[in-house]
Each structure stands twice: as C-alpha cells, then as structure tokens.
Design an enzyme around this catalytic site. Structure first.
Site, PDB file in Angstrom:
ATOM      1  N   ASP A  44       1.010  -1.350   0.064  1.00 58.04           N
ATOM      2  CA  ASP A  44      -0.104   0.090  -0.106  1.00 58.04           C
ATOM      3  C   ASP A  44       1.063   1.275  -0.090  1.00 58.04           C
ATOM      4  OD1 ASP A  44      -1.556   2.223   0.577  1.00 58.04           O
ATOM      5  OD2 ASP A  44      -2.791   1.138   2.371  1.00 58.04           O
ATOM      6  N   ILE A  45       0.815   1.999  -0.938  1.00 54.67           N
ATOM      7  CA  ILE A  45       1.866   3.225  -1.248  1.00 54.67           C
ATOM      8  C   ILE A  45       1.558   4.274  -0.238  1.00 54.67           C
ATOM      9  CG2 ILE A  45       0.302   4.613  -2.639  1.00 54.67           C
ATOM     10  CD1 ILE A  45       3.038   4.717  -4.542  1.00 54.67           C
TER      11      ILE A  45
ATOM     12  N   ASN B 191      -6.508  12.501 -11.188  1.00 53.83           N
ATOM     13  CA  ASN B 191      -7.437  12.919 -12.246  1.00 53.83           C
ATOM     14  C   ASN B 191      -7.130  14.321 -12.249  1.00 53.83           C
ATOM     15  OD1 ASN B 191      -9.508  14.293 -10.745  1.00 53.83           O
ATOM     16  ND2 ASN B 191      -9.831  12.222 -10.125  1.00 53.83           N
TER      17      ASN B 191
ATOM     18  N   GLY C  21      -9.660   4.525  -5.972  1.00 51.69           N
ATOM     19  CA  GLY C  21      -8.381   3.876  -6.095  1.00 51.69           C
ATOM     20  C   GLY C  21      -7.336   4.586  -5.475  1.00 51.69           C
TER      21      GLY C  21
ATOM     22  N   ASP D 236      -5.676   7.109  -5.500  1.00 53.96           N
ATOM     23  CA  ASP D 236      -5.786   8.764  -5.122  1.00 53.96           C
ATOM     24  C   ASP D 236      -6.955   8.693  -3.954  1.00 53.96           C
ATOM     25  OD1 ASP D 236      -6.250  11.594  -5.570  1.00 53.96           O
ATOM     26  OD2 ASP D 236      -7.455  11.461  -7.325  1.00 53.96           O
TER      27      ASP D 236
ATOM     28  N   THR E 254      -3.338   1.895 -14.791  1.00 57.51           N
ATOM     29  CA  THR E 254      -3.906   0.481 -14.929  1.00 57.51           C
ATOM     30  C   THR E 254      -4.982   0.241 -14.163  1.00 57.51           C
ATOM     31  OG1 THR E 254      -2.357  -0.443 -13.413  1.00 57.51           O
ATOM     32  CG2 THR E 254      -1.486  -0.182 -15.614  1.00 57.51           C
ATOM     33  N   GLY E 255      -5.698   0.914 -13.358  1.00 55.79           N
ATOM     34  CA  GLY E 255      -6.749   0.703 -12.407  1.00 55.79           C
ATOM     35  C   GLY E 255      -8.042   1.130 -13.421  1.00 55.79           C
ATOM     36  N   VAL E 256      -8.733   2.022 -12.746  1.00 56.29           N
ATOM     37  CA  VAL E 256     -10.031   2.528 -13.498  1.00 56.29           C
ATOM     38  C   VAL E 256      -9.811   3.017 -14.907  1.00 56.29           C
ATOM     39  CG1 VAL E 256     -11.512   2.749 -11.343  1.00 56.29           C
ATOM     40  CG2 VAL E 256     -10.038   4.693 -12.282  1.00 56.29           C
ATOM     41  N   TYR E 257      -8.475   3.413 -15.357  1.00 55.98           N
ATOM     42  CA  TYR E 257      -8.250   4.015 -16.548  1.00 55.98           C
ATOM     43  C   TYR E 257      -7.866   3.016 -17.500  1.00 55.98           C
ATOM     44  CZ  TYR E 257      -8.365   8.879 -14.975  1.00 55.98           C
ATOM     45  OH  TYR E 257      -8.556  10.180 -14.477  1.00 55.98           O
TER      46      TYR E 257
HETATM   47  P1  ADP Z   1      -5.898   5.004 -12.551  1.00 55.54           P
HETATM   48  O1  ADP Z   1      -7.208   5.864 -12.498  1.00 55.54           O
HETATM   49  O2  ADP Z   1      -4.597   5.829 -12.992  1.00 55.54           O
HETATM   50  O3  ADP Z   1      -6.118   3.834 -13.260  1.00 55.54           O
HETATM   51  P2  ADP Z   1      -6.330   3.538 -10.017  1.00 55.54           P
HETATM   52  O4  ADP Z   1      -5.940   4.120  -8.450  1.00 55.54           O
HETATM   53  O5  ADP Z   1      -7.724   3.113 -10.534  1.00 55.54           O
HETATM   54  O6  ADP Z   1      -5.320   4.697 -10.964  1.00 55.54           O
HETATM   55  O7  ADP Z   1      -5.325   2.377  -9.989  1.00 55.54           O
HETATM   56  C1  ADP Z   1      -3.908   2.369 -10.367  1.00 55.54           C
HETATM   57  C2  ADP Z   1      -3.243   1.269  -9.784  1.00 55.54           C
HETATM   58  O8  ADP Z   1      -3.108   1.483  -8.141  1.00 55.54           O
HETATM   59  C3  ADP Z   1      -4.034   0.008  -9.817  1.00 55.54           C
HETATM   60  O9  ADP Z   1      -2.988  -1.129  -9.942  1.00 55.54           O
HETATM   61  C4  ADP Z   1      -4.639  -0.082  -8.109  1.00 55.54           C
HETATM   62  O10 ADP Z   1      -4.856  -1.698  -7.742  1.00 55.54           O
HETATM   63  C5  ADP Z   1      -3.525   0.366  -7.382  1.00 55.54           C
HETATM   64  N1  ADP Z   1      -3.827   0.766  -5.906  1.00 55.54           N
HETATM   65  C6  ADP Z   1      -5.136   1.058  -5.600  1.00 55.54           C
HETATM   66  N2  ADP Z   1      -4.924   1.547  -4.302  1.00 55.54           N
HETATM   67  C7  ADP Z   1      -3.626   1.393  -3.822  1.00 55.54           C
HETATM   68  C8  ADP Z   1      -2.694   1.687  -2.837  1.00 55.54           C
HETATM   69  N3  ADP Z   1      -3.206   2.196  -1.867  1.00 55.54           N
HETATM   70  N4  ADP Z   1      -1.396   1.696  -2.923  1.00 55.54           N
HETATM   71  C9  ADP Z   1      -0.816   1.151  -4.212  1.00 55.54           C
HETATM   72  N5  ADP Z   1      -1.549   0.911  -5.352  1.00 55.54           N
HETATM   73  C10 ADP Z   1      -2.894   1.147  -5.192  1.00 55.54           C
END
Ligand code: ADP
Length: 168
Positions: free
Chosen positions: A8-9, A23, A31, A33, A117-120
């Site tokens: 978890d970042i 965004n 996500g 953010d 690579t998440g919702v985008y």
């Molecule tokens: P984007 O809109 O740029 O696609 P997202 O937040 O939807 O961004 O996803 C980007 C990546 O971050 C995905 O692999 C998601 O699983 C990951 N992610 C979500 N929460 C965390 C977190 N707390 N720490 C690290 N990575 C995360």
C-alpha cells in the site's frame, strides 16, 4: 536503485515522495488517489484545490501532511482508449514529468503506483514496459539525480508485470 514491492503506497516511509495517480481536477477520487487523500487528511485537498488542476501527462507537487512521506507528486495518467490516442506517449510523460518535478524539489527517493492500470484500464504489461523504459531513460540522462525509484504494487499480477519489465 529500481525496485518493486507489493503493498500500500500510503504506508511507505523509505522515500521522500510518493506519486499519486490523480485525475485532472486534483480533487481526489477513487483507487490510489482516494487512499492517498484519506491517509494524508483533509489538508491535502485544501492544497491540491489551489493547484489549478493538472493536464494528462503532467505532474504537480504538494506536501504529504499525515502521510509518512514529505511530498506527494500528483500525475494524471491517460485513460485507455484502444491505444491509438497517444496513450503510450502520455503515460511515458507522466513518469518523466514526475521525475522532473522530483528533481526540481531535491527529491532523490520516490515511489510510484501503477499509473493508469486501474479505472483508467491501461493494459498492465504495456504500462509496465513503458514505465520502466521511461524511468531508465531519465536515469541514463541524469545518473546522479536519484538514489531509489520504486513501484509499490497493490496485487501480485501487477507486480509480476513490473518485475518482468525490469528483467527485460
Ligand atoms: P488510474 O485511474 O490511474 O487507473 P487507479 O487508482 O484506479 O488509477 O489504479 C492504479 C493502480 O493503483 C491499480 O493497480 C490499483 O490496484 C492500485 N492501487 C489502488 N490503491 C492502492 C494503494 N493504496 N497503494 C498502491 N496501489 C494502489
């Protein structure tokens, strides 16, 4: 120097800045953010509101507030639209601009999530290879600038993609 880690970042404390996959509004979202804004506390939104938004492929810096790191670099990844809408170039630009903003602020240790690579919906294997290539390019141009650049990846499959890109 280049590493990957599962986790978890918002919990990372061995870097000076974490990168947020934000965004364009910089007003928070879902996500990573949302997780960063929750962990940092409401002062982060107070600051990012004043930054005037951010274009896709660009990056802006804020303080980290209640996060264990001093700074957050907010970058806006491209939304995947089939691959013919400059997605690859824009994703590479996110990494380059984030590292430039880090350099401008004397930051030598930085952690990225898997931008876009998440919702985008950017395909993770392609995203990982673009990310690693661009970061390596910046390092070769600025060999003294960074001590540690890592990706903090939220699931095994995403980590495997970045590990494969790093081993290419
Ligand atoms: P984007 O809109 O740029 O696609 P997202 O937040 O939807 O961004 O996803 C980007 C990546 O971050 C995905 O692999 C998601 O699983 C990951 N992610 C979500 N929460 C965390 C977190 N707390 N720490 C690290 N990575 C995360």
């Amino acid at each position: 120097m280049l590493q990957t880690e599962l986790g978890d970042i918002t919990k990372i404390n061995d870097v000076e800045a974490i990168v947020n996959a934000a965004n364009k509004s910089l007003m928070g979202g879902g996500g990573v953010d949302g997780a960063i804004h929750r962990a940092a506390g409401p002062e982060l939104l107070e600051e990012t509101k004043k930054l005037g938004g951010c274009e896709t492929g660009d990056a802006k810096i804020s303080r980290g507030y209640n996060l264990p790191v001093d700074h957050v670099i907010h970058t806006v990844g491209p939304i995947w639209n089939g691959g013919n809408s400059e997605e690859a170039a824009l994703l590479a630009r996110c990494y380059r601009r984030s590292l430039e903003v880090a350099m401008d602020n004397g930051i030598k240790k930085i952690a990225f999530p898997s931008i876009s690579t998440g919702v985008y919906h950017f395909p993770v294997d392609q995203a990982a290879s673009i990310a690693v290539d661009e970061v390596r390019k910046v390092i070769s141009e600025q060999p003294e600038a960074f001590e540690l650049i890592k990706w903090i990846l939220f699931d095994e499959e995403t980590k495997a993609a970045y590990d494969a890109a790093l081993n290419e």
